[in-house]
Write an enzyme that holds these catalytic residues in place. Sequence first.
Site, PDB file in Angstrom:
ATOM      1  N   ASP A 197      -6.258  -8.554  -4.363  1.00  0.00           N
ATOM      2  CA  ASP A 197      -6.292  -7.258  -3.671  1.00  0.00           C
ATOM      3  C   ASP A 197      -5.903  -7.409  -2.199  1.00  0.00           C
ATOM      4  O   ASP A 197      -6.170  -8.438  -1.572  1.00  0.00           O
ATOM      5  CB  ASP A 197      -7.723  -6.692  -3.782  1.00  0.00           C
ATOM      6  CG  ASP A 197      -7.774  -5.209  -3.466  1.00  0.00           C
ATOM      7  OD1 ASP A 197      -6.707  -4.593  -3.295  1.00  0.00           O
ATOM      8  OD2 ASP A 197      -8.884  -4.668  -3.378  1.00  0.00           O
ATOM      9  N   HIS A 203       3.460  -6.429  -2.123  1.00  0.00           N
ATOM     10  CA  HIS A 203       3.374  -6.915  -3.508  1.00  0.00           C
ATOM     11  C   HIS A 203       4.295  -8.124  -3.713  1.00  0.00           C
ATOM     12  O   HIS A 203       3.965  -9.053  -4.442  1.00  0.00           O
ATOM     13  CB  HIS A 203       3.739  -5.801  -4.497  1.00  0.00           C
ATOM     14  CG  HIS A 203       2.765  -4.663  -4.475  1.00  0.00           C
ATOM     15  ND1 HIS A 203       1.403  -4.863  -4.509  1.00  0.00           N
ATOM     16  CD2 HIS A 203       2.941  -3.315  -4.406  1.00  0.00           C
ATOM     17  CE1 HIS A 203       0.790  -3.682  -4.473  1.00  0.00           C
ATOM     18  NE2 HIS A 203       1.698  -2.740  -4.396  1.00  0.00           N
ATOM     19  N   ASN A 232      -3.816   1.716 -12.193  1.00  0.00           N
ATOM     20  CA  ASN A 232      -2.739   1.615 -11.200  1.00  0.00           C
ATOM     21  C   ASN A 232      -1.557   2.558 -11.464  1.00  0.00           C
ATOM     22  O   ASN A 232      -0.709   2.765 -10.582  1.00  0.00           O
ATOM     23  CB  ASN A 232      -2.223   0.164 -11.084  1.00  0.00           C
ATOM     24  CG  ASN A 232      -3.182  -0.765 -10.373  1.00  0.00           C
ATOM     25  OD1 ASN A 232      -3.222  -1.969 -10.632  1.00  0.00           O
ATOM     26  ND2 ASN A 232      -3.985  -0.231  -9.456  1.00  0.00           N
ATOM     27  N   TRP A 233      -1.494   3.165 -12.653  1.00  0.00           N
ATOM     28  CA  TRP A 233      -0.418   4.129 -12.925  1.00  0.00           C
ATOM     29  C   TRP A 233      -0.504   5.333 -12.004  1.00  0.00           C
ATOM     30  O   TRP A 233       0.467   6.069 -11.851  1.00  0.00           O
ATOM     31  CB  TRP A 233      -0.501   4.623 -14.376  1.00  0.00           C
ATOM     32  CG  TRP A 233      -0.247   3.565 -15.398  1.00  0.00           C
ATOM     33  CD1 TRP A 233      -1.184   2.946 -16.173  1.00  0.00           C
ATOM     34  CD2 TRP A 233       1.012   2.975 -15.766  1.00  0.00           C
ATOM     35  NE1 TRP A 233      -0.590   2.014 -16.998  1.00  0.00           N
ATOM     36  CE2 TRP A 233       0.769   2.021 -16.776  1.00  0.00           C
ATOM     37  CE3 TRP A 233       2.334   3.167 -15.341  1.00  0.00           C
ATOM     38  CZ2 TRP A 233       1.774   1.257 -17.360  1.00  0.00           C
ATOM     39  CZ3 TRP A 233       3.338   2.403 -15.931  1.00  0.00           C
ATOM     40  CH2 TRP A 233       3.055   1.471 -16.918  1.00  0.00           C
ATOM     41  N   ARG A 249      -0.610   5.354  -8.886  1.00  0.00           N
ATOM     42  CA  ARG A 249       0.071   5.097  -7.609  1.00  0.00           C
ATOM     43  C   ARG A 249       1.427   5.808  -7.557  1.00  0.00           C
ATOM     44  O   ARG A 249       1.956   6.210  -8.586  1.00  0.00           O
ATOM     45  CB  ARG A 249       0.273   3.590  -7.436  1.00  0.00           C
ATOM     46  CG  ARG A 249      -1.049   2.891  -7.291  1.00  0.00           C
ATOM     47  CD  ARG A 249      -0.905   1.417  -7.115  1.00  0.00           C
ATOM     48  NE  ARG A 249      -2.235   0.876  -6.872  1.00  0.00           N
ATOM     49  CZ  ARG A 249      -2.525  -0.030  -5.966  1.00  0.00           C
ATOM     50  NH1 ARG A 249      -1.587  -0.565  -5.223  1.00  0.00           N
ATOM     51  NH2 ARG A 249      -3.767  -0.429  -5.792  1.00  0.00           N
ATOM     52  N   ARG A 277     -12.415 -12.200  -5.520  1.00  0.00           N
ATOM     53  CA  ARG A 277     -11.706 -10.977  -5.125  1.00  0.00           C
ATOM     54  C   ARG A 277     -11.395 -11.061  -3.637  1.00  0.00           C
ATOM     55  O   ARG A 277     -12.272 -11.344  -2.821  1.00  0.00           O
ATOM     56  CB  ARG A 277     -12.538  -9.719  -5.389  1.00  0.00           C
ATOM     57  CG  ARG A 277     -11.744  -8.467  -5.018  1.00  0.00           C
ATOM     58  CD  ARG A 277     -12.390  -7.185  -5.444  1.00  0.00           C
ATOM     59  NE  ARG A 277     -11.474  -6.067  -5.222  1.00  0.00           N
ATOM     60  CZ  ARG A 277     -11.442  -4.951  -5.925  1.00  0.00           C
ATOM     61  NH1 ARG A 277     -12.280  -4.767  -6.921  1.00  0.00           N
ATOM     62  NH2 ARG A 277     -10.571  -3.994  -5.651  1.00  0.00           N
TER      63      ARG A 277
HETATM   64  C1  FPP Z   1      -3.810  -4.738  -5.203  1.00  0.00           C
HETATM   65  O1  FPP Z   1      -3.481  -4.593  -3.838  1.00  0.00           O
HETATM   66  C2  FPP Z   1      -2.710  -5.417  -5.872  1.00  0.00           C
HETATM   67  C3  FPP Z   1      -2.032  -4.933  -6.937  1.00  0.00           C
HETATM   68  C4  FPP Z   1      -2.337  -3.645  -7.573  1.00  0.00           C
HETATM   69  C5  FPP Z   1      -0.898  -5.672  -7.505  1.00  0.00           C
HETATM   70  C6  FPP Z   1      -1.073  -7.154  -7.571  1.00  0.00           C
HETATM   71  C7  FPP Z   1       0.192  -7.767  -7.943  1.00  0.00           C
HETATM   72  C8  FPP Z   1       0.630  -8.944  -7.509  1.00  0.00           C
HETATM   73  C9  FPP Z   1      -0.129  -9.834  -6.626  1.00  0.00           C
HETATM   74  C10 FPP Z   1       1.936  -9.473  -7.967  1.00  0.00           C
HETATM   75  C11 FPP Z   1       1.906  -9.648  -9.437  1.00  0.00           C
HETATM   76  C12 FPP Z   1       3.098 -10.239  -9.928  1.00  0.00           C
HETATM   77  C13 FPP Z   1       3.339 -10.548 -11.210  1.00  0.00           C
HETATM   78  C14 FPP Z   1       4.559 -11.203 -11.525  1.00  0.00           C
HETATM   79  C15 FPP Z   1       2.419 -10.272 -12.309  1.00  0.00           C
HETATM   80  P1  FPP Z   1      -3.351  -3.119  -3.236  1.00  0.00           P
HETATM   81  O2  FPP Z   1      -1.962  -2.680  -3.403  1.00  0.00           O
HETATM   82  O3  FPP Z   1      -4.380  -2.240  -3.861  1.00  0.00           O
HETATM   83  O4  FPP Z   1      -3.697  -3.387  -1.734  1.00  0.00           O
HETATM   84  P2  FPP Z   1      -4.454  -2.390  -0.738  1.00  0.00           P
HETATM   85  O5  FPP Z   1      -5.849  -2.215  -1.295  1.00  0.00           O
HETATM   86  O6  FPP Z   1      -4.442  -3.135   0.542  1.00  0.00           O
HETATM   87  O7  FPP Z   1      -3.654  -1.115  -0.707  1.00  0.00           O
END
Ligand code: FPP
Length: 253
Positions: A31, A48, A79-80, A82, A199
């Site tokens: 995260d 990402h 997550n969909w 978003r 986490r």
């Molecule tokens: C949460 O951070 C992260 C995700 C929803 C995506 C995690 C994905 C990756 C680390 C790459 C995965 C790659 C592969 C190939 C499977 P957030 O976007 O919620 O962060 P925030 O809370 O700071 O907005």
Amino acid sequence: MRWRWGWDNRGQNPDIDSLAVRPKHVGIIMDGNGRWARRRGLPRIAGHHAGMQAMKETIRACDDLGIEYLTLYAFSTENWKRPQREVEFLMKLPRQFFITEIDELMERNVRIRVIGDTEQLPADTRETVLQSLERTKQNTGMNVNFALNYGGRMDIVFAVRKLAEAVAEGRIAPQDIDESALAAQLSTAHQPDPDFIIRTSGEIRLSNFLVWQSAYAELWFTDVLWPDFNRQHLLRALQEFSGRQRRFGDIGR
Ligand code: FPP
């Protein structure tokens, strides 16, 4: 030995050797990608992309440390919600990752699996993912689960549905349903439960990650944002795990 992702430190790093107890199965809620990007004035997708690099390094580090199972929460069923552009990018990442990294995963003898519903993934991503699973199927080294379109509650619902079908068809009796029967229908069937969950980014919750399987997991939270997470953070987390007393409801002895 030199790997494309860096040096294999197994047995050479005193920090690694000082870990008295290592978890068998580590789960990671990756995260903080969005905040990492925002702090740099970059679009969320840049976060990402950086998160994917941190993920690669973490797979490598876990392999060097002798972790047997690693589950990475890459995309949740929630997550969909978003923005479409972000979802599209996240859906492309696994394809990019497996195309560029499959050779190293094979060299490392890593077996990959996907937990979650792959039916909803874009066709090209799904195809690459399924081909990669097939390629690593005979590997006997570290097991890496990618939680893609995964939800812990959905995992339980699907398992219950399969048991209900078995009862309806007379293959099992209702009283045959116990914890191990249910666990055997989960996406992580035949794997040990995660004993350590990490986490990043300062959020203190599980967010529907392995909810059944993590009943007795030790939890570790850090303010570090996922793209900044590195081997040293992982070692610090594992050192803390090593010092924890796990009682599983018993008294400490
Ligand atoms: C949460 O951070 C992260 C995700 C929803 C995506 C995690 C994905 C990756 C680390 C790459 C995965 C790659 C592969 C190939 C499977 P957030 O976007 O919620 O962060 P925030 O809370 O700071 O907005």
